[in-house]
Design an enzyme around this catalytic site. Structure first.
Site, PDB file in Angstrom:
ATOM      1  N   LYS A 280       0.844  -1.195   0.000  1.00  0.00           N
ATOM      2  CA  LYS A 280       0.000   0.000   0.000  1.00  0.00           C
ATOM      3  C   LYS A 280       0.880   1.247   0.000  1.00  0.00           C
ATOM      4  CE  LYS A 280      -4.026  -1.773   2.551  1.00  0.00           C
ATOM      5  NZ  LYS A 280      -5.018  -1.549   1.496  1.00  0.00           N
ATOM      6  N   ARG A 354     -10.428 -11.447   1.751  1.00  0.00           N
ATOM      7  CA  ARG A 354     -11.225 -12.532   1.177  1.00  0.00           C
ATOM      8  C   ARG A 354     -10.465 -13.851   1.228  1.00  0.00           C
ATOM      9  NH1 ARG A 354     -11.664  -9.215  -4.320  1.00  0.00           N
ATOM     10  NH2 ARG A 354     -11.331  -7.539  -2.809  1.00  0.00           N
TER      11      ARG A 354
END
Ligand code: BES
Ligand code: MN
Ligand code: ZN
Length: 496
Positions: A280, A354
């Protein structure tokens, strides 16, 4: 929560108190009790309102010191907005305003009459519960990692002046207090930094919860055990980290029949999300310590479920890992095999939520759940769509989605639905595995849910994306404790 609540049957005017809390309307008449106090104090309240010192907008507050006239040392006037528009939203604003003013004052005790005001479509029980929740949540201070501790709260006892039966109101007080405690637990865990709140820390916390409540049992699986179960997807996320990944299982047995099928909660517990090799950007990355807020709300809810000893079985599963880059970390293009047997191409290591959730969702099949609700700070797209106002609901069973939406209104813990239509599924196609872990730049919240839906065929399931609602940024940076109220209210409605 340190404050004690008592239900006040007798005339609040006859009781000595540090502070009497009264509602006033911005537009409309004067509430009964407020009018009685006005009369006993030579029209003081009327005059103050006329002066314009308080307009009466929902949440406005004004302190009044009135020597001699009343048994109360001072009054706290609380604006409740327009009488005709007094709904759940306005009530919560008023209750929050009152809680802030009270806790910021030196009052040691108070009598609060707000629940006497009729709220559109809501009972007095609801009003009492919300009031207690707001006071409990306002009491929260984060100071665990500060050398200067927060000042102790002076408010010790709150008397609630309300008319309904003592028994039902007593339950409302308990529900409100347990909701606030659950939220505050979730906030504390969320606010703790990533170097303290690791997967192991969450596991210890869950184990402590298990020993504290006799109806709770906690079991923690480490990496070896998860490997045996074939959880290659979950394990791939923590691969780059020195912190061991954990699967935390908490069971609440409250149903009369021990084998009654449980309601299952699943929480995303990424204790820090750097993005992994798909790193990130640096700005604001500290906020990725909040990436375990799904786990935190599940823990806060389980605490409340145990405190209220709900007469149902509830099972919580938390998938905890730290997402770090390193020479061992999963790389874009790597293919992992999930517990379900489906292979996953990890096109972006930052879509890690996920990857941990899918194995947890396969794991919970063994409980033959009545319903499964997962809670996760899953997508930035949820923040883009709804800001910090709503949690996002997606589900493979429309009645469940609708029940959650309805409950979110009742609990004043907002949620809104997005569709999970088949048309979105092809975005997850992969040339090299059964499914890709990202769906491209479009419909990010929906494709994330579509990914999870591939692992939830065996039961009714709803997904709550709380990336927006779980914490606030900027000056008020901190975890909100949402959606503990929504989850708890949902569970309170269920039958064994
Ligand atoms: N934890 C983040 C989601 C997130 C991002 C929550 C910003 C709150 C604020 C999640 O793991 C993530 O990184 N999601 C990616 C998915 C993308 C790579 C498909 C996202 O939303 O950008
Ligand atoms: Mn991520
Ligand atoms: Zn994440």
């Amino acid at each position: 929560m340190t404050i004690k609540f008592q239900l006040q049957g007798t005339d609040p005017l006859q009781k000595t108190t540090d502070c009497l809390v009264l509602g006033i309307w911005e537009k409309g008449g004067t509430p009964t009790l407020t009018a009685a106090v006005d009369k006993a104090s030579d029209k003081l309240i009327d005059n103050v309102k006329r002066s314009g010192d308080i307009k009466g907008k929902a949440g406005d507050t004004l302190w009044l010191h009135i020597p001699g006239k009343l048994k109360a040392k001072r009054l706290l006037l609380v604006g409740c907005g327009e009488e005709k528009k007094f709904d759940a939203r306005a009530y919560v604003k008023a209750a929050r305003g009152a809680a802030k003013a009270l806790l910021g004052s030196g009052a040691k005790n108070a009598i609060i009459a707000l629940p006497q005001l009729p709220v559109k479509d809501r009972s007095e029980e609801w009003a009492v519960s919300q009031l207690v929740r707001e006071i409990g949540a306002t009491e929260y201070r984060y100071d665990q990692t500060k050398s200067r501790k927060a000042d102790p709260i002076s408010l010790k006892t709150v008397h609630i002046a309300a008319g309904s039966s003592r028994k039902s109101l007593k339950e409302s007080v308990e529900v409100g207090a347990c909701t606030a405690n659950g939220m505050n637990t979730a906030r504390e865990l969320g606010n703790l930094p990533g170097n303290i709140c690791t997967p192991t820390y969450l596991a210890h916390f869950a184990s402590k919860l298990g020993t504290k409540h006799k109806n709770l049992k906690t079991q923690v699986l480490g990496e070896k055990q998860m490997q045996k179960l074939g959880m290659g997807s979950l394990l791939s996320v923590g691969h780059g980290s020195i912190e061991e990944s954990k699967l935390i299982v908490i069971e609440h047995k409250g149903a009369k029949k021990a084998d009654s099928k449980p309601y299952v909660l699943v929480g995303k517990g990424i204790t820090f999300d750097t993005g992994g090799i798909s790193l990130k950007p640096g700005a604001g990355m500290d906020e990725m310590k909040f990436d375990m807020c799904g786990a935190a709300t599940v823990l806060g809810t389980m605490q409340a479920v145990a405190e209220l000893n709900l007469p149902i079985n509830v099972t919580a599963v938390i998938a905890a890992a730290e997402n770090m880059p390193s020479d061992r970390a999963t790389k874009p293009g790597d293919i992992v095999t999930s517990m379900s047997g489906q292979t996953i191409e990890v096109l972006n290591t930052d879509a890690e939520g996920r990857l941990v959730l899918c194995d947890a969702l396969t794991y919970v099949e063994r409980f033959k759940p009545k319903t499964v609700i997962d809670v996760a700070t899953l997508t930035g797209a949820a923040v883009a769509a709804f800001g910090d106002v709503a949690s996002v609901v997606l589900s493979n069973h429309q009645p469940l989605a609708e029940e959650i939406l309805q409950t979110s209104q009742e609990a004043q813990d907002y949620a809104w639905q997005l569709p999970m239509w088949d048309e979105y599924q092809p975005l997850l196609d992969s040339n090299f595995a059964d499914i890709a872990n990202i769906g491209g730049p479009k419909a990010g919240t929906i494709t994330a849910a579509c990914f999870l839906s591939r692992f939830t065929d065996k039961y009714h399931w709803a997904h709550l994306d709380i990336a927006g609602s779980a914490w606030l940024s900027g000056a008020q940076k901190g975890a909100t404790g949402r959606p503990v109220p929504l989850l708890l209210e949902y569970l309170r409605k269920q039958k064994a």
